[in-house]
Design a protein around this motif. Structure first.
Motif, mmCIF file in Angstrom:
data_model
loop_
_atom_site.group_PDB
_atom_site.id
_atom_site.type_symbol
_atom_site.label_atom_id
_atom_site.label_comp_id
_atom_site.label_asym_id
_atom_site.label_seq_id
_atom_site.Cartn_x
_atom_site.Cartn_y
_atom_site.Cartn_z
ATOM 1 N N TRP A 1 0.867 -1.169 -0.026
ATOM 2 C CA TRP A 1 0.006 0.168 -0.105
ATOM 3 C C TRP A 1 0.835 1.216 0.088
ATOM 4 O O TRP A 1 0.611 2.240 -0.656
ATOM 5 N N ALA A 2 1.950 1.130 0.825
ATOM 6 C CA ALA A 2 2.808 2.392 0.648
ATOM 7 C C ALA A 2 3.551 2.528 -0.647
ATOM 8 O O ALA A 2 3.711 3.839 -1.080
ATOM 9 N N ALA A 3 3.808 1.519 -1.403
ATOM 10 C CA ALA A 3 4.134 1.766 -2.704
ATOM 11 C C ALA A 3 3.116 2.201 -3.682
ATOM 12 O O ALA A 3 3.422 3.004 -4.710
ATOM 13 N N TYR A 4 1.970 1.718 -3.565
ATOM 14 C CA TYR A 4 0.877 2.224 -4.237
ATOM 15 C C TYR A 4 0.688 3.675 -3.971
ATOM 16 O O TYR A 4 0.625 4.438 -5.091
ATOM 17 N N ARG A 5 0.571 4.194 -2.881
ATOM 18 C CA ARG A 5 0.440 5.609 -2.767
ATOM 19 C C ARG A 5 1.556 6.469 -3.173
ATOM 20 O O ARG A 5 1.116 7.484 -3.827
ATOM 21 N N SER A 6 2.566 5.988 -3.012
ATOM 22 C CA SER A 6 3.893 6.769 -3.890
ATOM 23 C C SER A 6 3.724 6.821 -5.216
ATOM 24 O O SER A 6 3.623 7.832 -5.975
ATOM 25 N N GLY A 7 3.325 5.822 -6.092
ATOM 26 C CA GLY A 7 3.150 5.731 -7.569
ATOM 27 C C GLY A 7 1.801 6.439 -7.708
ATOM 28 O O GLY A 7 1.750 7.256 -8.737
ATOM 29 N N TYR A 8 0.786 6.570 -6.875
ATOM 30 C CA TYR A 8 -0.467 7.228 -7.343
ATOM 31 C C TYR A 8 -0.221 8.635 -6.942
ATOM 32 O O TYR A 8 -0.723 9.643 -8.021
ATOM 33 N N ASP A 9 0.607 8.947 -6.144
ATOM 34 C CA ASP A 9 0.834 10.592 -6.261
ATOM 35 C C ASP A 9 1.816 11.035 -7.438
ATOM 36 O O ASP A 9 1.448 12.084 -7.766
ATOM 37 N N ALA A 10 2.522 10.091 -7.731
ATOM 38 C CA ALA A 10 3.478 10.467 -9.161
ATOM 39 C C ALA A 10 2.335 10.360 -10.384
ATOM 40 O O ALA A 10 2.672 11.476 -11.164
ATOM 41 N N LEU A 11 1.684 9.726 -10.254
ATOM 42 C CA LEU A 11 0.751 9.456 -11.315
ATOM 43 C C LEU A 11 -0.250 10.962 -11.359
ATOM 44 O O LEU A 11 -0.367 11.616 -12.387
#
Length: 325
Positions: free
Chosen positions: A146-156
């Protein structure tokens, strides 16, 4: 010795992104006569021998693998990454690659540009979480994912919010204001104070990404019912915001038009059926019939909420992380 190529194998000359490099590096760790291994005797459910990490990963992905074993293995990997770094940090990334590549594929599917930066942020979010994740709580890998997802989501979101490149000879143009991409709908609602960051992340994860509400609740140390109520309140505010804003939107903007159509359909359904059978929770604050006429956002109805804006809703069970990851 020839220099290592940064190109993919098989004649594909496109450069590798960070997850490709992590995959290849992990393969080097588990290849050869002395692969990096875990002592399986320390973990219930693993063979009583030194087990190469790629075999350990397969064991954790099996449905029969107990959650306690997964958490024990991941706690061991995280601690070795923190204390020894280098090899064991690469090992942790390699063990998480099924989850990380699934997250990357899900986020990149909604992005027409080069996904390399998004992939890099996914990996960055995972590595950052390795240093801070609480090992006393269950489902360690789920929380790392989930931490990885949030980081990628913010970049997107940051990439989607940027201006569309316009060059001579191309017929590209700036996005239609004020809506456009579904992620930008949430981002604009946050900017305008309609939703909080948590509200937007909750709707994005459980509606657009198909993450089960129970998983969100567990990661955020809340009850499932409290999360359902929080999402309902946020979606009602978002529905009002979309309904009011869509009237001023560009009529060629399909997302805004579909959102407005969905809201109108919900209002007509509420008018036809009234408020019979609805129970008001404490969160509703004894909502008046006028408020109820907007229609509720059901936690189980497949046509509910703002997910998809007219498209088929995703599965209620996320396919990003295998059940035993």
């Amino acid at each position: 010795m020839p220099a290592k190529s940064n190109l993919r194998s098989g004649g594909d000359e496109s450069p590798q992104n960070s997850l490709d490099i992590a995959r290849d590096t992990f393969a080097w760790l588990v290849t050869g006569p002395h692969p990096v291994s875990l002592n399986g005797r320390l973990f219930d459910g693993l063979p009583d021998r030194d087990v190469p990490l790629d075999e350990v990963r397969d064991c954790l992905l099996a449905r029969r693998c107990p959650q306690a074993t997964r958490d024990a293995v991941w706690a061991h990997l995280v601690l070795r990454s923190r204390s020894e770094g280098a090899t064991w940090t690469v090992a942790a990334v390699g063990m998480a690659l099924p989850a990380l590549t699934a997250v990357a594929a899900k986020l990149s599917a909604r992005f027409a540009g080069d996904p390399a930066d998004v992939h890099a942020e996914i990996l960055h979010g995972f590595l950052a979480a390795l240093t801070t994740i609480d090992l006393c709580r269950p489902r360690i890998m789920l929380r790392l994912r989930w931490a990885a997802y949030r980081s990628g989501y913010d970049a997107l979101n940051e990439a989607l919010a940027g201006p569309t490149p316009v060059a001579p000879g191309f017929r590209s143009a700036a996005p239609n204001p004020p809506w456009g991409h579904p992620d930008l709908v949430l981002a604009r609602a946050v900017a305008d104070g309609v939703l909080t960051q948590t509200d937007a992340a909750l709707i994005g994860a459980t509606r657009l990404e198909g993450m089960p509400v129970a998983e969100w609740a567990e990661v955020h140390q809340a009850t499932s019912w409290a999360v359902y109520k929080a999402r309902k309140r946020a979606e009602l505010r978002l529905a009002d915001y979309l309904r009011d804003g869509a009237a001023d939107a560009d009529q060629t903007d399909s997302v805004a038009n579909q959102a407005a159509a969905r809201i109108s359909k919900a209002n007509r359904a509420a008018s036809d059926h009234g408020t019979a059978g609805r129970s008001h929770s404490v969160a509703d604050g004894g909502a008046s019939p006028e408020r109820s006429s907007r229609g509720s956002v059901s936690k189980i109805e497949p046509e509910s909420g703002v997910q998809g804006c007219g498209t088929n809703p995703p599965s209620t069970r996320s396919s990003e992380v295998p059940p035993c990851a």
